[in-house]
Design a protein around this motif. Structure first.
Motif, PDB file in Angstrom:
ATOM      1  N   ILE A 109      85.405  53.713  64.623  1.00 16.05           N
ATOM      2  CA  ILE A 109      84.563  54.698  65.216  1.00 16.05           C
ATOM      3  C   ILE A 109      85.075  55.724  63.789  1.00 16.05           C
ATOM      4  O   ILE A 109      85.373  56.004  63.626  1.00 16.05           O
ATOM      5  CB  ILE A 109      85.578  55.530  66.701  1.00 16.05           C
ATOM      6  CG1 ILE A 109      86.864  56.120  66.491  1.00 16.05           C
ATOM      7  CG2 ILE A 109      85.076  54.688  68.146  1.00 16.05           C
ATOM      8  CD1 ILE A 109      87.556  56.742  67.977  1.00 16.05           C
ATOM      9  N   GLU A 110      84.005  56.986  63.750  1.00 15.22           N
ATOM     10  CA  GLU A 110      84.333  58.177  63.351  1.00 15.22           C
ATOM     11  C   GLU A 110      84.042  59.303  64.231  1.00 15.22           C
ATOM     12  O   GLU A 110      84.208  59.970  64.827  1.00 15.22           O
ATOM     13  CB  GLU A 110      82.813  58.206  62.588  1.00 15.22           C
ATOM     14  CG  GLU A 110      82.033  57.334  61.299  1.00 15.22           C
ATOM     15  CD  GLU A 110      81.293  57.820  61.041  1.00 15.22           C
ATOM     16  OE1 GLU A 110      81.032  58.502  59.654  1.00 15.22           O
ATOM     17  OE2 GLU A 110      80.520  58.266  61.198  1.00 15.22           O
ATOM     18  N   LEU A 111      85.313  59.676  63.271  1.00 16.66           N
ATOM     19  CA  LEU A 111      86.313  60.244  64.308  1.00 16.66           C
ATOM     20  C   LEU A 111      85.765  62.144  63.485  1.00 16.66           C
ATOM     21  O   LEU A 111      86.445  62.115  62.541  1.00 16.66           O
ATOM     22  CB  LEU A 111      87.582  60.575  64.322  1.00 16.66           C
ATOM     23  CG  LEU A 111      88.567  61.877  64.996  1.00 16.66           C
ATOM     24  CD1 LEU A 111      88.261  61.796  66.836  1.00 16.66           C
ATOM     25  CD2 LEU A 111      90.336  61.346  64.560  1.00 16.66           C
ATOM     26  N   ILE A 112      85.334  63.273  64.523  1.00 18.68           N
ATOM     27  CA  ILE A 112      85.434  64.595  64.327  1.00 18.68           C
ATOM     28  C   ILE A 112      85.907  65.227  65.044  1.00 18.68           C
ATOM     29  O   ILE A 112      85.578  65.533  66.284  1.00 18.68           O
ATOM     30  CB  ILE A 112      83.642  64.515  63.931  1.00 18.68           C
ATOM     31  CG1 ILE A 112      82.827  63.155  62.645  1.00 18.68           C
ATOM     32  CG2 ILE A 112      83.454  66.077  63.759  1.00 18.68           C
ATOM     33  CD1 ILE A 112      81.646  63.522  62.753  1.00 18.68           C
ATOM     34  N   TYR A 140      87.694  44.406  56.707  1.00 21.36           N
ATOM     35  CA  TYR A 140      86.584  45.908  56.167  1.00 21.36           C
ATOM     36  C   TYR A 140      86.870  46.251  55.715  1.00 21.36           C
ATOM     37  O   TYR A 140      87.219  47.505  55.128  1.00 21.36           O
ATOM     38  CB  TYR A 140      86.966  46.705  58.130  1.00 21.36           C
ATOM     39  CG  TYR A 140      86.181  46.088  58.764  1.00 21.36           C
ATOM     40  CD1 TYR A 140      84.550  45.671  58.618  1.00 21.36           C
ATOM     41  CD2 TYR A 140      86.891  45.755  60.125  1.00 21.36           C
ATOM     42  CE1 TYR A 140      83.766  44.773  59.553  1.00 21.36           C
ATOM     43  CE2 TYR A 140      86.022  45.541  61.090  1.00 21.36           C
ATOM     44  CZ  TYR A 140      85.216  45.000  61.196  1.00 21.36           C
ATOM     45  OH  TYR A 140      84.204  44.471  62.121  1.00 21.36           O
ATOM     46  N   TYR A 189      85.527  66.405  59.583  1.00 19.35           N
ATOM     47  CA  TYR A 189      85.612  65.310  59.990  1.00 19.35           C
ATOM     48  C   TYR A 189      86.962  64.623  58.926  1.00 19.35           C
ATOM     49  O   TYR A 189      87.665  64.743  57.951  1.00 19.35           O
ATOM     50  CB  TYR A 189      84.865  64.464  58.735  1.00 19.35           C
ATOM     51  CG  TYR A 189      84.710  63.178  58.446  1.00 19.35           C
ATOM     52  CD1 TYR A 189      83.569  61.984  58.773  1.00 19.35           C
ATOM     53  CD2 TYR A 189      84.812  62.097  57.115  1.00 19.35           C
ATOM     54  CE1 TYR A 189      83.188  60.693  59.267  1.00 19.35           C
ATOM     55  CE2 TYR A 189      84.460  61.045  57.378  1.00 19.35           C
ATOM     56  CZ  TYR A 189      83.859  60.258  58.367  1.00 19.35           C
ATOM     57  OH  TYR A 189      83.756  59.281  57.968  1.00 19.35           O
ATOM     58  N   TRP A 190      87.533  63.405  59.535  1.00 18.56           N
ATOM     59  CA  TRP A 190      88.967  62.839  59.872  1.00 18.56           C
ATOM     60  C   TRP A 190      88.882  61.563  59.341  1.00 18.56           C
ATOM     61  O   TRP A 190      89.881  61.347  59.180  1.00 18.56           O
ATOM     62  CB  TRP A 190      89.756  63.069  61.054  1.00 18.56           C
ATOM     63  CG  TRP A 190      89.589  64.649  61.980  1.00 18.56           C
ATOM     64  CD1 TRP A 190      89.485  65.365  62.283  1.00 18.56           C
ATOM     65  CD2 TRP A 190      91.623  64.879  61.609  1.00 18.56           C
ATOM     66  NE1 TRP A 190      89.386  66.417  62.430  1.00 18.56           N
ATOM     67  CE2 TRP A 190      91.653  66.643  61.981  1.00 18.56           C
ATOM     68  CE3 TRP A 190      91.802  63.902  61.656  1.00 18.56           C
ATOM     69  CZ2 TRP A 190      92.564  67.089  61.648  1.00 18.56           C
ATOM     70  CZ3 TRP A 190      93.562  65.009  61.055  1.00 18.56           C
ATOM     71  CH2 TRP A 190      93.355  66.284  61.444  1.00 18.56           C
ATOM     72  N   GLY A 191      87.353  60.623  59.416  1.00 15.49           N
ATOM     73  CA  GLY A 191      87.524  59.437  58.942  1.00 15.49           C
ATOM     74  C   GLY A 191      86.753  58.549  59.790  1.00 15.49           C
ATOM     75  O   GLY A 191      86.794  58.694  61.299  1.00 15.49           O
ATOM     76  N   MET A 192      87.289  57.341  59.076  1.00 12.95           N
ATOM     77  CA  MET A 192      86.621  56.213  59.922  1.00 12.95           C
ATOM     78  C   MET A 192      87.885  55.165  61.094  1.00 12.95           C
ATOM     79  O   MET A 192      88.908  55.299  60.059  1.00 12.95           O
ATOM     80  CB  MET A 192      86.173  55.205  59.521  1.00 12.95           C
ATOM     81  CG  MET A 192      84.719  55.472  58.842  1.00 12.95           C
ATOM     82  SD  MET A 192      82.868  54.838  59.340  1.00 12.95           S
ATOM     83  CE  MET A 192      83.328  53.847  59.682  1.00 12.95           C
TER      84      MET A 192
END
Length: 170
Positions: free
Chosen positions: A1-4, A158, A9-12
């Motif tokens: 997930i991408e965290l915002i 990944y 933006y906090w990253g993946m």
């Protein structure tokens, strides 16, 4: 997930459910083994572990010592009978000829699951999930066990490597 969070933006991050007996609908007599390292123990060793929850191989490198553990049944309910399906698996797959393996495992393994696992790990080039980073479920089906494979921990797949020399396939 991408965290915002709040527009920042906090990253993946990887988001997953822990794999356990409840998630896999396990019942009495079923066994769930988590593979921790590349070391493959001999069946005769697995047949001597008794009520041990974690198999540790002190003859290999420190990073490979925690070889495998039983996640179901719970630690207080583990007996030698919980290790016996894994010993049977090791003997049938890794300690026999291809002909014997195909004859034995063909009736034990859930073929649809095995094909799905093979396609999935090959499609995403999950080289660290073909033995290490694998759960093996043994579900009691009459007088035999059906074997199911569940991969976990895709950090190398990944892009997260433990050293700069690892070759990544993506």
């Amino acid at each position: 997930i991408e965290l915002i969070i709040n527009g920042e933006y906090w990253g993946m991050f990887g988001l997953l459910e822990p794999i356990d007996g409840k998630q896999l609908n396990m019942v009495d007599g079923d066994v769930l083994v988590k593979i921790h390292s590349w070391t493959k123990p001999k069946a005769k060793i697995l047949r001597t572990l008794g009520n041990t929850e974690l198999y540790i191989d002190y003859t290999v490198a420190l990073a490979e010592q925690e070889t495998m553990s039983i996640k179901y049944p719970k630690a207080k309910d583990i007996t030698q009978a919980a290790w016996d399906p894994m010993a049977m698996f090791m003997e049938g797959v890794y300690e026999s000829t291809a002909k014997v393996m195909l004859n034995k495992i063909g009736s034990w393994i859930d073929m649809e699951n095995a094909v799905d696992h093979w396609l999935f790990t090959n499609f995403i080039c999950a080289g660290d999930n073909v033995w290490k980073n694998l759960y093996i479920s043994f579900k009691k089906d009459a007088d035999i066990f059906k074997i199911y494979l569940t991969p976990w921990d895709f950090d190398l797949t990944y892009g997260l490597t433990w050293d700069g020399d690892a070759y990544l396939h993506f």
